[in-house]
Scaffold this active site. Structure first.
Site, PDB file in Angstrom:
ATOM      1  N   SER A 184      24.803 -20.407 -13.239  1.00 60.58           N
ATOM      2  CA  SER A 184      24.341 -19.601 -12.301  1.00 60.58           C
ATOM      3  C   SER A 184      24.571 -18.211 -12.707  1.00 60.58           C
ATOM      4  O   SER A 184      23.993 -17.276 -12.498  1.00 60.58           O
ATOM      5  CB  SER A 184      24.577 -19.716 -10.828  1.00 60.58           C
ATOM      6  OG  SER A 184      23.882 -21.247 -10.561  1.00 60.58           O
ATOM      7  N   LYS A 238      32.894 -15.633  -3.010  1.00 57.53           N
ATOM      8  CA  LYS A 238      32.064 -15.482  -4.280  1.00 57.53           C
ATOM      9  C   LYS A 238      31.185 -14.207  -4.058  1.00 57.53           C
ATOM     10  O   LYS A 238      30.549 -13.985  -5.292  1.00 57.53           O
ATOM     11  CB  LYS A 238      31.574 -16.768  -4.778  1.00 57.53           C
ATOM     12  CG  LYS A 238      32.520 -17.640  -5.384  1.00 57.53           C
ATOM     13  CD  LYS A 238      31.797 -18.698  -6.198  1.00 57.53           C
ATOM     14  CE  LYS A 238      32.738 -19.559  -7.057  1.00 57.53           C
ATOM     15  NZ  LYS A 238      31.963 -20.731  -7.905  1.00 57.53           N
ATOM     16  N   ARG A 263      30.543 -29.383 -17.488  1.00 56.44           N
ATOM     17  CA  ARG A 263      29.561 -29.020 -18.977  1.00 56.44           C
ATOM     18  C   ARG A 263      30.412 -28.954 -20.015  1.00 56.44           C
ATOM     19  O   ARG A 263      29.997 -29.496 -21.271  1.00 56.44           O
ATOM     20  CB  ARG A 263      29.202 -27.365 -18.482  1.00 56.44           C
ATOM     21  CG  ARG A 263      28.197 -27.518 -17.641  1.00 56.44           C
ATOM     22  CD  ARG A 263      27.780 -26.001 -16.933  1.00 56.44           C
ATOM     23  NE  ARG A 263      29.192 -25.856 -16.162  1.00 56.44           N
ATOM     24  CZ  ARG A 263      29.054 -24.829 -15.282  1.00 56.44           C
ATOM     25  NH1 ARG A 263      28.064 -23.765 -15.365  1.00 56.44           N
ATOM     26  NH2 ARG A 263      30.183 -24.509 -14.501  1.00 56.44           N
ATOM     27  N   HIS A 307      21.758 -27.849 -12.865  1.00 54.90           N
ATOM     28  CA  HIS A 307      22.135 -28.591 -11.424  1.00 54.90           C
ATOM     29  C   HIS A 307      20.971 -29.687 -11.274  1.00 54.90           C
ATOM     30  O   HIS A 307      21.320 -30.543 -10.825  1.00 54.90           O
ATOM     31  CB  HIS A 307      21.905 -27.421 -10.297  1.00 54.90           C
ATOM     32  CG  HIS A 307      22.970 -26.478 -10.107  1.00 54.90           C
ATOM     33  ND1 HIS A 307      22.658 -25.109 -10.010  1.00 54.90           N
ATOM     34  CD2 HIS A 307      24.248 -26.538 -10.017  1.00 54.90           C
ATOM     35  CE1 HIS A 307      23.686 -24.329  -9.991  1.00 54.90           C
ATOM     36  NE2 HIS A 307      24.851 -25.357  -9.955  1.00 54.90           N
TER      37      HIS A 307
HETATM   38  P1  ADP Z   1      30.659 -23.834  -7.369  1.00 52.53           P
HETATM   39  O1  ADP Z   1      30.913 -22.584  -6.903  1.00 52.53           O
HETATM   40  O2  ADP Z   1      31.117 -25.070  -6.527  1.00 52.53           O
HETATM   41  O3  ADP Z   1      31.453 -24.266  -8.673  1.00 52.53           O
HETATM   42  P2  ADP Z   1      28.214 -24.212  -8.673  1.00 52.53           P
HETATM   43  O4  ADP Z   1      26.802 -23.881  -8.261  1.00 52.53           O
HETATM   44  O5  ADP Z   1      28.577 -23.100  -9.766  1.00 52.53           O
HETATM   45  O6  ADP Z   1      29.298 -24.065  -7.541  1.00 52.53           O
HETATM   46  O7  ADP Z   1      28.413 -25.555  -9.450  1.00 52.53           O
HETATM   47  C1  ADP Z   1      28.096 -26.716  -8.497  1.00 52.53           C
HETATM   48  C2  ADP Z   1      28.566 -27.763  -9.599  1.00 52.53           C
HETATM   49  O8  ADP Z   1      27.631 -27.988 -10.539  1.00 52.53           O
HETATM   50  C3  ADP Z   1      29.789 -27.545 -10.182  1.00 52.53           C
HETATM   51  O9  ADP Z   1      30.467 -28.956 -10.298  1.00 52.53           O
HETATM   52  C4  ADP Z   1      29.062 -27.097 -11.674  1.00 52.53           C
HETATM   53  O10 ADP Z   1      30.340 -27.738 -12.797  1.00 52.53           O
HETATM   54  C5  ADP Z   1      28.184 -27.955 -11.777  1.00 52.53           C
HETATM   55  N1  ADP Z   1      27.291 -27.223 -12.651  1.00 52.53           N
HETATM   56  C6  ADP Z   1      26.887 -25.887 -12.594  1.00 52.53           C
HETATM   57  N2  ADP Z   1      25.950 -25.660 -13.664  1.00 52.53           N
HETATM   58  C7  ADP Z   1      25.929 -26.940 -14.559  1.00 52.53           C
HETATM   59  C8  ADP Z   1      25.190 -27.249 -15.562  1.00 52.53           C
HETATM   60  N3  ADP Z   1      24.434 -26.366 -16.233  1.00 52.53           N
HETATM   61  N4  ADP Z   1      25.172 -28.593 -15.954  1.00 52.53           N
HETATM   62  C9  ADP Z   1      25.833 -29.346 -15.239  1.00 52.53           C
HETATM   63  N5  ADP Z   1      26.652 -29.077 -14.178  1.00 52.53           N
HETATM   64  C10 ADP Z   1      26.546 -27.939 -13.867  1.00 52.53           C
END
Ligand code: ADP
Length: 161
Positions: free
Chosen positions: A129, A42, A91, A18
């Site tokens: 995450s 979630k 990703r 992130h």
């Molecule tokens: P959500 O529940 O909205 O998917 P996340 O916190 O899992 O929330 O992810 C938020 C955004 O960050 C999403 O667009 C996800 O693809 C991106 N994201 C999560 N982890 C990574 C990572 N390691 N590298 C790049 N983007 C990421």
């Protein structure tokens, strides 16, 4: 005119992946607002307030980045913050289908808002995450994947210290 991007997500918890996306977006926009979603559906490990606190601490040194929370429809939140774009991370191909659907749906809801996809550094492409929580739950070392204060918060939450 100031260009503002909203980076929405669960951030349960924030990872280095992130952060990589945030740093890249901060170079492109005048202001980046990280918008922590409630996402009760979630069943997040951290409360929304805890997730906001963890993000805030991680971005404290980035002058044009701020942290907020929201629980409304994303496009409504983006319009209320007078932002022009939504930033999401991509990703791998596995992210694409869902993100594509989300972006097109958001465009249907408000065609003025653009969605921008950012790719993290290759070493973060496997990071999520969900995986970080799984490793922490099983007592593994998450130090390479999250900032130190997130590592500590995970240990406390999972009663590993
Ligand atoms: P959500 O529940 O909205 O998917 P996340 O916190 O899992 O929330 O992810 C938020 C955004 O960050 C999403 O667009 C996800 O693809 C991106 N994201 C999560 N982890 C990574 C990572 N390691 N590298 C790049 N983007 C990421």
């Amino acid at each position: 005119m100031k260009r503002t991007a909203i980076y929405p997500g669960s951030f349960d918890p924030l990872t280095n992946g992130h952060l990589d996306v945030i740093q890249r977006a901060a170079k492109l926009f005048d202001r980046v607002v990280i918008a922590v979603a409630e996402n009760e559906g979630k069943h997040p490990l951290f409360t929304q307030a805890e997730r906001v606190t963890l993000v805030k601490k991680a971005v404290a040194k980035l002058p044009n980045v701020e942290t907020d929370s929201f629980s409304t429809l994303l496009v409504e939140y983006v319009a209320a913050r007078k932002a022009q774009a939504i930033v999401r991370g991509l990703r791998a191909v596995s992210d694409f289908e869902f993100e594509f659907q989300l972006a097109l749906m958001n465009r249907k809801l408000d065609e003025k808002i653009e969605t921008i996809f950012m790719m993290p550094k290759d070493t973060y492409t496997f990071l999520s995450s969900r995986i970080v929580k799984e490793i922490a739950r099983l007592g593994g070392d998450v130090q390479p994947f999250v900032p130190p204060h997130v590592q500590l918060a995970l240990k406390k939450k999972l009663k590993k210290i």
